[in-house]
Design a protein around this motif. Structure first.
Motif, PDB file in Angstrom:
ATOM      1  N   GLN A   4       0.823  -1.200   0.000  1.00  0.00           N
ATOM      2  CA  GLN A   4       0.000   0.000   0.000  1.00  0.00           C
ATOM      3  C   GLN A   4       0.863   1.258   0.000  1.00  0.00           C
ATOM      4  O   GLN A   4       0.497   2.271   0.581  1.00  0.00           O
ATOM      5  CB  GLN A   4      -0.943   0.017   1.208  1.00  0.00           C
ATOM      6  CG  GLN A   4      -2.096  -0.942   1.130  1.00  0.00           C
ATOM      7  CD  GLN A   4      -1.718  -2.363   1.489  1.00  0.00           C
ATOM      8  OE1 GLN A   4      -0.828  -2.611   2.264  1.00  0.00           O
ATOM      9  NE2 GLN A   4      -2.399  -3.320   0.893  1.00  0.00           N
ATOM     10  N   VAL A   5       1.981   1.219  -0.679  1.00  0.00           N
ATOM     11  CA  VAL A   5       2.919   2.339  -0.662  1.00  0.00           C
ATOM     12  C   VAL A   5       2.248   3.607  -1.169  1.00  0.00           C
ATOM     13  O   VAL A   5       2.284   4.646  -0.501  1.00  0.00           O
ATOM     14  CB  VAL A   5       4.188   2.018  -1.480  1.00  0.00           C
ATOM     15  CG1 VAL A   5       5.101   3.232  -1.567  1.00  0.00           C
ATOM     16  CG2 VAL A   5       4.923   0.829  -0.876  1.00  0.00           C
ATOM     17  N   GLY A   6       1.643   3.538  -2.342  1.00  0.00           N
ATOM     18  CA  GLY A   6       0.992   4.721  -2.910  1.00  0.00           C
ATOM     19  C   GLY A   6      -0.140   5.224  -2.042  1.00  0.00           C
ATOM     20  O   GLY A   6      -0.305   6.436  -1.860  1.00  0.00           O
ATOM     21  N   GLU A   7      -0.906   4.303  -1.491  1.00  0.00           N
ATOM     22  CA  GLU A   7      -2.017   4.704  -0.616  1.00  0.00           C
ATOM     23  C   GLU A   7      -1.504   5.417   0.626  1.00  0.00           C
ATOM     24  O   GLU A   7      -2.084   6.410   1.059  1.00  0.00           O
ATOM     25  CB  GLU A   7      -2.827   3.474  -0.204  1.00  0.00           C
ATOM     26  CG  GLU A   7      -3.628   2.849  -1.325  1.00  0.00           C
ATOM     27  CD  GLU A   7      -4.303   1.579  -0.863  1.00  0.00           C
ATOM     28  OE1 GLU A   7      -5.275   1.684  -0.087  1.00  0.00           O
ATOM     29  OE2 GLU A   7      -3.844   0.496  -1.267  1.00  0.00           O
ATOM     30  N   LEU A   9       1.350   7.070   0.924  1.00  0.00           N
ATOM     31  CA  LEU A   9       1.854   8.392   0.545  1.00  0.00           C
ATOM     32  C   LEU A   9       0.703   9.371   0.347  1.00  0.00           C
ATOM     33  O   LEU A   9       0.779  10.526   0.772  1.00  0.00           O
ATOM     34  CB  LEU A   9       2.696   8.296  -0.730  1.00  0.00           C
ATOM     35  CG  LEU A   9       4.046   7.596  -0.589  1.00  0.00           C
ATOM     36  CD1 LEU A   9       4.702   7.417  -1.947  1.00  0.00           C
ATOM     37  CD2 LEU A   9       4.958   8.335   0.373  1.00  0.00           C
ATOM     38  N   SER A  10      -0.370   8.911  -0.256  1.00  0.00           N
ATOM     39  CA  SER A  10      -1.540   9.769  -0.476  1.00  0.00           C
ATOM     40  C   SER A  10      -2.240  10.137   0.823  1.00  0.00           C
ATOM     41  O   SER A  10      -2.849  11.194   0.930  1.00  0.00           O
ATOM     42  CB  SER A  10      -2.541   9.073  -1.404  1.00  0.00           C
ATOM     43  OG  SER A  10      -1.986   8.921  -2.682  1.00  0.00           O
ATOM     44  N   GLN A  21       5.654  11.578  -6.726  1.00  0.00           N
ATOM     45  CA  GLN A  21       5.106  10.471  -5.940  1.00  0.00           C
ATOM     46  C   GLN A  21       5.152   9.141  -6.680  1.00  0.00           C
ATOM     47  O   GLN A  21       5.321   8.100  -6.061  1.00  0.00           O
ATOM     48  CB  GLN A  21       3.682  10.792  -5.480  1.00  0.00           C
ATOM     49  CG  GLN A  21       3.676  11.833  -4.378  1.00  0.00           C
ATOM     50  CD  GLN A  21       2.327  11.968  -3.699  1.00  0.00           C
ATOM     51  OE1 GLN A  21       1.580  11.012  -3.592  1.00  0.00           O
ATOM     52  NE2 GLN A  21       2.037  13.161  -3.229  1.00  0.00           N
ATOM     53  N   THR A  25       7.037   6.110  -5.003  1.00  0.00           N
ATOM     54  CA  THR A  25       6.318   4.858  -4.781  1.00  0.00           C
ATOM     55  C   THR A  25       7.069   3.689  -5.408  1.00  0.00           C
ATOM     56  O   THR A  25       7.293   2.661  -4.771  1.00  0.00           O
ATOM     57  CB  THR A  25       4.892   4.941  -5.366  1.00  0.00           C
ATOM     58  OG1 THR A  25       4.187   5.984  -4.688  1.00  0.00           O
ATOM     59  CG2 THR A  25       4.143   3.639  -5.214  1.00  0.00           C
ATOM     60  N   LYS A  26       7.465   3.858  -6.658  1.00  0.00           N
ATOM     61  CA  LYS A  26       8.185   2.797  -7.383  1.00  0.00           C
ATOM     62  C   LYS A  26       9.475   2.442  -6.664  1.00  0.00           C
ATOM     63  O   LYS A  26       9.818   1.258  -6.520  1.00  0.00           O
ATOM     64  CB  LYS A  26       8.468   3.268  -8.815  1.00  0.00           C
ATOM     65  CG  LYS A  26       9.290   2.318  -9.636  1.00  0.00           C
ATOM     66  CD  LYS A  26       8.474   1.179 -10.131  1.00  0.00           C
ATOM     67  CE  LYS A  26       9.264   0.378 -11.164  1.00  0.00           C
ATOM     68  NZ  LYS A  26       8.622  -0.863 -11.489  1.00  0.00           N
ATOM     69  N   GLU A  29       8.769   0.453  -3.448  1.00  0.00           N
ATOM     70  CA  GLU A  29       8.336  -0.907  -3.809  1.00  0.00           C
ATOM     71  C   GLU A  29       9.512  -1.750  -4.309  1.00  0.00           C
ATOM     72  O   GLU A  29       9.648  -2.918  -3.923  1.00  0.00           O
ATOM     73  CB  GLU A  29       7.239  -0.847  -4.872  1.00  0.00           C
ATOM     74  CG  GLU A  29       5.928  -0.332  -4.336  1.00  0.00           C
ATOM     75  CD  GLU A  29       4.874  -0.093  -5.414  1.00  0.00           C
ATOM     76  OE1 GLU A  29       3.716   0.093  -5.032  1.00  0.00           O
ATOM     77  OE2 GLU A  29       5.211  -0.073  -6.623  1.00  0.00           O
ATOM     78  N   SER A  76      10.069   6.199   3.363  1.00  0.00           N
ATOM     79  CA  SER A  76       8.686   6.186   3.848  1.00  0.00           C
ATOM     80  C   SER A  76       8.429   7.234   4.917  1.00  0.00           C
ATOM     81  O   SER A  76       7.288   7.443   5.323  1.00  0.00           O
ATOM     82  CB  SER A  76       8.349   4.796   4.407  1.00  0.00           C
ATOM     83  OG  SER A  76       8.403   3.826   3.375  1.00  0.00           O
TER      84      SER A  76
END
Length: 135
Positions: A4-7, A9-10, A21, A25-26, A29, A76
């Motif tokens: 849930q990295v992108g989630e 960060l958002s 972002q 995110t990439k 991951e 993170s």
């Protein structure tokens, strides 16, 4: 396993500034994926019949796994962000991934080393991509 990295960060309650972002995110991951792959590769190397020939590969795997995991953790964190620290960590991670990818690339007769070499190359690229857009 879905990350849930992108989630995350958002969901950060403050503005992340001008950080890209998608690249962040990439990179997180890829660091996590590489850490797991390197750990598994080191363990697989220990099961090879000629384990003495794999000592440098095992060491590279374990060093890379530790650095990738640490990099993912640092990336993170956004409270009190320090761009200089982030650049140093990303450069160290890219270097560790290059060294490990090169070493595993010497042992591609073992499938696990081929997989690990590719994960290292992918992580190195993600670190360099993020370094390229940091302010």
């Amino acid at each position: 396993m879905t990350l849930q990295v992108g989630e995350m960060l958002s969901a950060y309650p403050k503005d992340l500034g001008d950080v890209n972002q998608a690249k962040l995110t990439k990179c997180i991951e890829e660091c996590l994926r590489c850490a797991q792959t390197c750990t598994a590769c080191a363990d697989a190397c220990l099961s090879e019949d000629m384990v003495a020939e794999m000592v440098k590969c095992i060491r590279s795997d374990l060093d890379c796994a530790d650095i990738c995991e640490t990099t993912a953790r640092v990336l993170s964190r956004h409270t009190g962000y320090d761009a200089n620290m982030t650049r140093v960590v990303l450069e160290a991670c890219a270097q560790a991934c290059k060294a490990c990818g090169d070493e595993c690339g010497r042992h591609t007769k073992h499938a696990h080393c081929g997989i690990c070499a590719q994960a290292c190359r992918d992580c190195e690229r993600a670190c360099r991509d993020l370094l390229g857009v940091l302010g």
